[in-house]
Design an enzyme around this catalytic site. Structure first.
Site, PDB file in Angstrom:
ATOM      1  N   GLU A 184       0.847  -1.190   0.000  1.00 41.92           N
ATOM      2  CA  GLU A 184       0.000   0.000   0.000  1.00 41.92           C
ATOM      3  C   GLU A 184       0.888   1.248   0.000  1.00 41.92           C
ATOM      4  O   GLU A 184       1.810   1.366   0.792  1.00 41.92           O
ATOM      5  CB  GLU A 184      -0.869  -0.019   1.259  1.00 41.92           C
ATOM      6  CG  GLU A 184      -1.662   1.253   1.509  1.00 41.92           C
ATOM      7  CD  GLU A 184      -2.294   1.269   2.895  1.00 41.92           C
ATOM      8  OE1 GLU A 184      -3.236   2.040   3.095  1.00 41.92           O
ATOM      9  OE2 GLU A 184      -1.822   0.507   3.776  1.00 41.92           O
ATOM     10  N   LYS A 223      -9.175   1.532  -2.013  1.00 41.19           N
ATOM     11  CA  LYS A 223      -9.433   1.088  -0.638  1.00 41.19           C
ATOM     12  C   LYS A 223     -10.812   1.560  -0.188  1.00 41.19           C
ATOM     13  O   LYS A 223     -11.115   2.757  -0.206  1.00 41.19           O
ATOM     14  CB  LYS A 223      -8.348   1.654   0.278  1.00 41.19           C
ATOM     15  CG  LYS A 223      -8.409   1.188   1.719  1.00 41.19           C
ATOM     16  CD  LYS A 223      -7.219   1.759   2.486  1.00 41.19           C
ATOM     17  CE  LYS A 223      -7.180   1.280   3.923  1.00 41.19           C
ATOM     18  NZ  LYS A 223      -6.004   1.829   4.643  1.00 41.19           N
ATOM     19  N   CYS A 239      -4.780  -3.018   3.293  1.00 40.88           N
ATOM     20  CA  CYS A 239      -4.557  -2.756   4.713  1.00 40.88           C
ATOM     21  C   CYS A 239      -5.739  -3.152   5.605  1.00 40.88           C
ATOM     22  O   CYS A 239      -6.038  -4.327   5.762  1.00 40.88           O
ATOM     23  CB  CYS A 239      -4.191  -1.291   4.908  1.00 40.88           C
ATOM     24  SG  CYS A 239      -3.454  -0.935   6.525  1.00 40.88           S
TER      25      CYS A 239
END
Length: 546
Positions: free
Chosen positions: A306, A363, A414
């Protein structure tokens, strides 16, 4: 005078004992995860609180009710202790001076975040305890059914919001992968239900044993040495592990045509450097050289963490890494920032063999207080945005699909590793392997290990191979049984290759989702309602006869 003082001390100790028991058992549950990893405590750590709730319910039914009959304070304390210990890694975000936050405000923000999520866990337990006292009744089997159903229902409700991490199910990962395989049936709530039910049986057994001891002292009847609830608890625990073992023992097909050789680059760029020109220079250098090394080893694709290159999409094409992709012709998944109007997203881009962007995943689950401020109108003046960029960060769509030159992938960035529904939905839509891209560099080492444990659960639940790339550790490869094929060091620069396999299987959980929680809620609610109707009819019948 001394005797009176001792008596007062004993009374105080007796009054404090429930709170001390709740605190100790909550801490015990918190020790089940990294860094301690005492997973076996999960099967008994809830039982003391359950006993306290039963005791509170009995005192409440006394006439007059006992003054200390409320189960709320012990339950609140248990929840704060469990979530506070399990999530103590949150304190690792301090100090945030690298984000321009002074030392003292950084400490205040850190304590606020840690305290907020811990108290929220305590509120969760308080609601659960209140429902247990209100609806549990006098039948142990009904209390166990209701306690299990309500716990799973509350976890489902909590996980539907932005603040979620510490499910009871994750106490078993990565050390007890056999029981984690129950997640293939109905997701992590299957494991949670197993833990709550076994703890409930132990608590009911202990209460029954204690009551039997009291009756034996009064009537001089022989005390039963074998308690049926303990027997059922042991039998259930063994049976559930046998079911998990059957699922765990199934062979994994590895057809050559489904093979995909993936390389991972762990750049090891401290977050405090990422905002500087030196940090970006090191990021370009580390990820470019890592990509070239892996490409020369004959990989099919390379995965980066990320925000590997902390720049916007429009600037990616001019980087040395993309130039290397064009030169080597090996597919790369590069973490960077996408753009959406005046806002930005944390994204994972697929670059094909020509160095062209062919897909993008944004995300969808942002870190509360870290990447956005929930209830910003209230908290915005207290907690400053912690993002290193000045633009406004926004989440991606909840229904994204991530197509690659090798087929559809299940993408996760994440924090999303804690949300099983994100993975289930993508697997049901045809996702054949998992790509997990994270940056856990600003936390203590226990957090990335817990993060890895979450990814292992998602691999098992979806029956997929998983590649996990992080900035500073732990990067890893995981097979569909949750077994770690390779895991990186921590705070190290590393490259590694592994062959994973694309799969199109669908577990029961992928097909039907979490069907167990609604079933438990409906069955427990129906059983409670039937008992209430039966009791009401008995009362009416007795009144008629009298």
């Amino acid at each position: 005078m001394q005797k009176k003082l001792n008596k007062k001390q004993r009374e105080r100790l007796t009054a404090l004992l429930p709170y001390l028991i709740a605190l100790a058992s909550g801490i015990s549950m918190g020790l089940t995860v990294a860094p301690v990893g005492a997973w076996f405590l999960a099967w008994v750590a809830l039982a003391p609180l359950w006993v306290l709730i039963l005791t509170s319910a009995k005192r409440k039914n006394q006439s007059p009710p006992a003054p200390s009959s409320s189960p709320a304070p012990p339950a609140l304390l248990w929840g704060i202790a469990y979530h506070g210990v399990a999530l103590s890694w949150i304190t690792g975000i301090h100090p945030m001076t690298w984000l321009g936050v002074p030392w003292l405000p950084s400490l205040a923000i850190t304590l606020f975040c840690w305290g907020f999520i811990s108290v929220l866990g305590g509120v969760f337990l308080t609601i659960w305890a209140a429902v247990m006292v209100r609806l549990g009744g006098q039948k142990p089997w009904l209390r166990i059914l209701i306690g299990t159903a309500v716990w799973c229902g509350l976890e489902s409700l909590w996980s539907a919001g932005p603040l979620w991490w510490s499910s009871l199910a994750y106490t078993q990962s990565p050390h007890n992968l056999v029981i984690v395989h129950l997640g293939q049936l109905s997701g992590p709530n299957t494991v949670t239900a197993a833990i709550v039910a076994v703890n409930g049986l132990i608590a009911e057994g202990w209460t029954n044993h204690r009551d039997a001891e009291g009756a034996e002292r009064i009537s001089f009847a022989p005390l039963r040495l074998v308690n049926k609830y303990f027997v059922i608890a042991i039998g259930l625990l063994i049976t559930l592990h046998l079911i998990g073992l059957i699922l765990y023992s199934r062979p994994i097909a590895q057809p050559p045509e489904a093979a995909l050789k993936v390389g991972i680059v762990q750049g090891n760029i401290p977050n405090r450097l990422l905002r500087s020109s030196e940090g970006f220079r090191r990021a370009q250098e580390n990820y470019t050289s890592g990509y070239i090394t892996l490409a020369d080893q004959g990989v099919d694709a390379v995965l980066t963490p990320e925000g590997a290159l902390p720049i916007f999409q429009r600037d990616l094409m001019g980087t040395a890494l993309v130039a290397a992709v064009k030169l080597k012709g090996v597919v790369a998944w590069i973490g960077a920032f996408g753009e959406r109007g005046d806002s930005y997203t944390i994204s994972l881009f697929t670059f094909n063999s020509k160095g062209e962007i062919v897909s993008r995943y944004d995300k969808a689950k942002l870190v509360p207080l870290g990447e956005y401020i929930p209830f910003e109108g209230i908290l915005g003046g207290i907690v400053k945005r912690l993002s290193p960029l000045d633009a406004h960060q926004v989440p991606g769509s909840a229904n994204q699909l991530f197509d690659t030159p090798f087929g559809r992938a299940i993408a996760s960035i994440c924090y999303e590793s804690a949300f099983p529904e994100q993975f289930r939905r993508q697997a049901a839509a045809g996702g054949q392997f998992i790509l997990s891209s994270s940056n856990d560099a600003h936390y203590t080492a226990s957090m990335p290990f817990q993060h890895h444990a979450q990814d292992m659960m998602r691999a098992i639940e979806t029956d997929r191979w998983s590649a996990r790339a992080t900035n500073t550790g732990y990067s890893a490869f995981v097979d569909p049984h949750g077994r770690t094929l390779w895991i990186s060091g921590y705070n190290t620069y590393e490259t590694h290759t592994e062959t994973i396999y694309r799969r199109q299987t669908k577990t029961l959980y992928v097909r039907w989702g979490d069907w167990l929680t609604p079933l438990l809620l409906i069955s427990s609610g129906g059983a409670w309602l039937l008992i209430q109707l039966r009791d009401t009819n008995k009362i009416n019948k007795n009144l008629t006869l009298s």
